[in-house]
Enzyme design. Structure first.
Site, PDB file in Angstrom:
ATOM      1  N   LYS A   1       1.358  -1.033  -0.711  1.00  0.00           N
ATOM      2  CA  LYS A   1       0.151  -0.377   0.197  1.00  0.00           C
ATOM      3  C   LYS A   1       1.160   1.303  -0.104  1.00  0.00           C
ATOM      4  O   LYS A   1       0.619   2.361  -0.755  1.00  0.00           O
ATOM      5  CB  LYS A   1      -0.995   0.311   1.548  1.00  0.00           C
ATOM      6  CG  LYS A   1      -2.134  -1.019   0.886  1.00  0.00           C
ATOM      7  CD  LYS A   1      -2.986  -0.730   2.127  1.00  0.00           C
ATOM      8  CE  LYS A   1      -1.967  -1.028   3.730  1.00  0.00           C
ATOM      9  NZ  LYS A   1      -1.424  -2.293   4.200  1.00  0.00           N
TER      10      LYS A   1
ATOM     11  N   ARG B   1      -9.917   0.183   8.838  1.00  0.00           N
ATOM     12  CA  ARG B   1      -9.295  -0.437   9.191  1.00  0.00           C
ATOM     13  C   ARG B   1     -10.598  -1.324  10.275  1.00  0.00           C
ATOM     14  O   ARG B   1     -10.284  -2.568  10.278  1.00  0.00           O
ATOM     15  CB  ARG B   1      -8.802  -1.072  10.603  1.00  0.00           C
ATOM     16  CG  ARG B   1      -7.095  -1.011   9.263  1.00  0.00           C
ATOM     17  CD  ARG B   1      -5.828  -0.694  10.722  1.00  0.00           C
ATOM     18  NE  ARG B   1      -5.126  -1.685  10.057  1.00  0.00           N
ATOM     19  CZ  ARG B   1      -3.708  -1.100   9.777  1.00  0.00           C
ATOM     20  NH1 ARG B   1      -4.315   0.153   9.295  1.00  0.00           N
ATOM     21  NH2 ARG B   1      -2.522  -1.813   9.557  1.00  0.00           N
TER      22      ARG B   1
ATOM     23  N   ARG C   1      11.129  -6.079   5.110  1.00  0.00           N
ATOM     24  CA  ARG C   1      11.224  -5.043   5.222  1.00  0.00           C
ATOM     25  C   ARG C   1      11.427  -4.272   6.861  1.00  0.00           C
ATOM     26  O   ARG C   1      12.998  -3.694   6.577  1.00  0.00           O
ATOM     27  CB  ARG C   1       9.570  -4.029   5.081  1.00  0.00           C
ATOM     28  CG  ARG C   1       9.261  -2.713   5.261  1.00  0.00           C
ATOM     29  CD  ARG C   1       8.119  -2.520   5.060  1.00  0.00           C
ATOM     30  NE  ARG C   1       7.056  -2.703   6.014  1.00  0.00           N
ATOM     31  CZ  ARG C   1       5.531  -2.263   6.130  1.00  0.00           C
ATOM     32  NH1 ARG C   1       5.097  -1.892   4.980  1.00  0.00           N
ATOM     33  NH2 ARG C   1       5.165  -2.837   6.604  1.00  0.00           N
TER      34      ARG C   1
ATOM     35  N   ARG D   1      11.405  -0.697  11.705  1.00  0.00           N
ATOM     36  CA  ARG D   1       9.861  -0.759  12.388  1.00  0.00           C
ATOM     37  C   ARG D   1       9.686  -2.665  13.493  1.00  0.00           C
ATOM     38  O   ARG D   1       9.856  -2.986  12.862  1.00  0.00           O
ATOM     39  CB  ARG D   1       8.489  -1.123  11.580  1.00  0.00           C
ATOM     40  CG  ARG D   1       8.209   0.229  11.571  1.00  0.00           C
ATOM     41  CD  ARG D   1       7.664   0.260  10.243  1.00  0.00           C
ATOM     42  NE  ARG D   1       6.322  -0.677  10.552  1.00  0.00           N
ATOM     43  CZ  ARG D   1       5.395  -0.287  10.084  1.00  0.00           C
ATOM     44  NH1 ARG D   1       5.178  -0.170   9.050  1.00  0.00           N
ATOM     45  NH2 ARG D   1       4.109  -0.954  10.329  1.00  0.00           N
TER      46      ARG D   1
END
Ligand code: AMP
Length: 194
Positions: A14, A89, A128, A134
């Site tokens: 996204k 969401r 990622r 993260r």
């Protein structure tokens, strides 16, 4: 205005596709995940509360993210349109978004759903995590929890937008440009552009 909900599980692409869509259509990107991470970076009270949930892969309360989106819509009254990324969401968020947009005499044009299977998602997120730093991308258990939250609370939004004839699925596996072209084809079906 062109208002798009970019939909799909964590790791579906996204963020990557949002960047390309924003450039092409001159839209404002509203990512609740980015907004929350910015609150955490500034160590606000809201950010610290949200972090406790985000670190477990759980959703933050609806009222928090709805409030953030409301204030961003107010700050960008002159926008050509918005890409909603990671929002809504839950059903409550989707209803709140419809209400906020109708107060501004506009609405969602389409929900574009990037479809990617769970194994591929986990692989992408762990990869990622090495670059993004993260915490929620680095632990397989948290990732699986995020995907579970998505399947339980977010995936049902497909029905919400299908009922409005706004749901369009796009294969999220392929090259960035192939996926981008598929998204643009869907947008051209609902919105006139050159
Ligand atoms: P994202 O960057 O979209 O993957 O979001 C990262 C995390 O932020 C999620 O796992 C949730 O904990 C939280 N979050 C982001 N957007 C929302 C939302 N619309 N509703 C609830 N929680 C959210």
């Amino acid at each position: 205005m062109l208002n798009i909900v970019l939909f799909g599980p964590p790791g579906a692409g996204k963020g990557t596709q949002s960047e390309k869509l924003i450039e092409k259509f001159q839209l404002i990107h509203l990512s609740t995940g980015d907004l929350l991470r910015s609150e955490i970076a500034q160590q606000t009270e809201l950010g610290m509360q949200a972090k406790l949930l985000m670190d477990k892969g759980e959703l933050v309360p609806d009222a928090v993210v709805i409030g953030m989106i409301r204030s961003k819509l107010e700050q960008n009254q002159e926008a050509n349109g918005f890409i909603f990324d990671g929002f809504p969401r839950t059903a409550a968020q989707a209803e709140a978004l419809d209400n906020l947009l109708s107060e501004k005499n506009t609405s969602i044009n389409c929900m574009l759903a990037l479809e990617v299977d769970n194994e591929e998602l986990t692989k992408r997120l762990l990869l990622r995590g090495k670059d993004s730093g993260r915490a929620d991308d680095q632990n397989e258990e948290i990732i699986r929890n995020r995907i579970k939250e998505y399947n339980n609370k977010t995936a049902p939004l497909k029905d919400f937008y299908s009922a409005q004839n706004k749901f369009h699925a796009v294969n999220g596996i392929g090259s960035i440009d192939e996926i981008f072209n598929a998204l643009c084809t869907q947008i051209s079906a609902v919105y006139q552009y050159n």
